[in-house]
Design a protein around this motif. Structure first.
Motif, short mmCIF file in Angstrom:
data_model
loop_
_atom_site.label_atom_id
_atom_site.label_comp_id
_atom_site.label_asym_id
_atom_site.label_seq_id
_atom_site.Cartn_x
_atom_site.Cartn_y
_atom_site.Cartn_z
N UNK A 124 -3.21 4.83 -3.26
CA UNK A 124 -4.32 5.61 -2.70
C UNK A 124 -4.15 7.08 -3.05
N UNK A 125 -5.27 7.72 -3.44
CA UNK A 125 -5.27 9.13 -3.85
C UNK A 125 -4.20 9.36 -4.92
N UNK A 126 -4.34 8.61 -5.99
CA UNK A 126 -3.31 8.56 -7.03
C UNK A 126 -3.09 9.90 -7.71
N UNK A 127 -4.07 10.80 -7.66
CA UNK A 127 -3.89 12.10 -8.31
C UNK A 127 -2.72 12.87 -7.70
N UNK A 128 -2.28 12.47 -6.52
CA UNK A 128 -1.15 13.14 -5.86
C UNK A 128 0.14 12.97 -6.66
N UNK A 129 0.33 11.79 -7.27
CA UNK A 129 1.54 11.56 -8.05
C UNK A 129 1.26 11.47 -9.54
N UNK A 130 0.01 11.59 -9.93
CA UNK A 130 -0.35 11.57 -11.35
C UNK A 130 -1.27 12.74 -11.67
N UNK A 131 -0.86 13.92 -11.21
CA UNK A 131 -1.65 15.12 -11.42
C UNK A 131 -1.70 15.47 -12.90
N UNK A 170 0.86 -1.19 0.00
CA UNK A 170 0.00 0.00 0.00
C UNK A 170 0.89 1.23 0.00
N UNK A 171 0.63 2.13 -0.95
CA UNK A 171 1.46 3.30 -1.14
C UNK A 171 0.72 4.56 -0.69
N UNK A 172 1.36 5.33 0.15
CA UNK A 172 0.85 6.64 0.54
C UNK A 172 1.47 7.66 -0.40
N UNK A 173 0.73 8.02 -1.43
CA UNK A 173 1.29 8.89 -2.47
C UNK A 173 1.69 10.25 -1.94
N UNK A 174 1.06 10.70 -0.86
CA UNK A 174 1.37 12.02 -0.32
C UNK A 174 2.82 12.10 0.14
N UNK A 175 3.34 11.01 0.69
CA UNK A 175 4.72 11.06 1.18
C UNK A 175 5.72 11.14 0.03
#
Length: 312
Positions: A156-163, A116-121
């Motif tokens: 999770x919340x992939x838009x953080x790293x794929x804006x 599980x990846x926390x994209x925010x970090x």
């Protein structure tokens, strides 16, 4: 156990030979082997209409089988499922449960792993390092685990790293942010071509913010919307059943007519908020505060009314 206190796997000790990365890896928030009892419970807790849940699992499993046997050039499956919808609708819960379900549907000699990846970090890495962090995630962390067998990765919340790069400005956003998006797309492409036993499940509350190149790579885009009337009734029933297991007096709230009435007045609530109204109902009188089994239907209805009006 993982650093967040979750059980790494429920499989017999003799099967626990597959190595998992430590949670010190950049962006990694969970790593475990599947099947997993916690994730099985997540799958059971998700309420979707018209058999959608089983269709999603079977489509994911079919993609796994097809990618193993047909070249990417002839069937360009990227192994990406995208779950989109408002906050609180159960996208992350569904993703975790899907990982467990897939591990049970796909038979093979090697046990499934889950990351599980926390994209925010990754996106909040020091200036100039977002691209490096994303590259390391795909080229090292994911690649090393994938080398050991089938793998499900939750972004999770992939838009953080794929804006969406079309909405970015080099004046307002450093070049590293743009390059991080490029790195994520390149990483997905490389995994799709070289590791056919990897499935990415990505979630987003803001699909309009996702780069179009990632949207085009998704094999399946699923909209997880606010629960329907039938789904709201099922969610309330499941939550009250859990309450009644600890406080038997609450069983009277499971009467079909009461559930129908409660579901009818809860339109607009997401699944997370709907479950939380039980706690709000318990706090409405001194008796149920001490014994939540004494929640009255009037208190439950009032708590639902507060939630739908934004008071909770």
């Amino acid at each position: 156990m993982s650093r967040n206190g979750h059980l790494r796997s429920t499989a017999p000790a003799a099967q626990q030979l597959r190595p998992l990365p430590s949670l010190d890896h950049a962006g990694l928030s969970d790593a475990r082997l599947l099947p997993d009892a916690d994730f099985a419970a997540y799958w059971d807790a998700v309420v979707l209409p018209n058999g959608d849940k089983n269709r999603i699992a079977q489509t994911a499993a079919a993609g796994f089988v097809l990618r193993r046997s047909i070249a990417f050039e002839r069937l360009p499956l990227h192994g990406v499922i995208l779950l989109v919808g408002p906050p609180g609708t159960g996208k992350t819960t569904l993703a975790r449960g899907l990982a467990d379900r897939l591990a049970k549907l796909i038979c093979g000699p090697s046990q499934f792993a889950y990351l599980e990846i926390d994209a925010h970090t990754l996106a909040s890495s020091s200036l100039g390092r977002s691209q490096q962090a994303v590259q390391q995630l795909f080229d090292t962390t994911i690649a090393e685990v994938a080398a050991g067998g089938p793998l499900v990765v939750l972004l999770d919340e992939v838009e953080t790293i794929a804006t969406d790069r079309g909405q970015l400005s080099f004046d307002a956003n450093p070049a590293d942010v743009h390059r991080a998006v490029d790195a994520a797309l390149i990483g997905l492409d490389r995994v799709a071509r070289t590791r056919r036993d990897v499935l990415f499940v990505a979630t987003s509350n803001f699909p309009a913010a996702i780069d179009g190149a990632l949207m085009s790579r998704a094999d399946l885009v699923i909209s997880v919307d606010l629960p329907t009337l039938q789904a709201r009734k099922a969610i309330l029933a499941d939550t009250i059943t859990a309450l009644a297991e600890a406080y038997p007096g609450a069983r009277r709230l499971l009467a079909d007519d009461l559930l129908d009435r409660a579901a009818a007045v809860s339109e607009g609530l997401d699944g997370r908020r709907l479950r939380k109204v039980i706690a709000a109902a318990a706090g409405r009188n001194a008796v149920s505060t001490v014994d939540p089994g004494e929640i009255t239907f009037d208190d439950l209805q009032a708590a639902i009314g507060d939630a739908t009006n934004g008071a909770l």
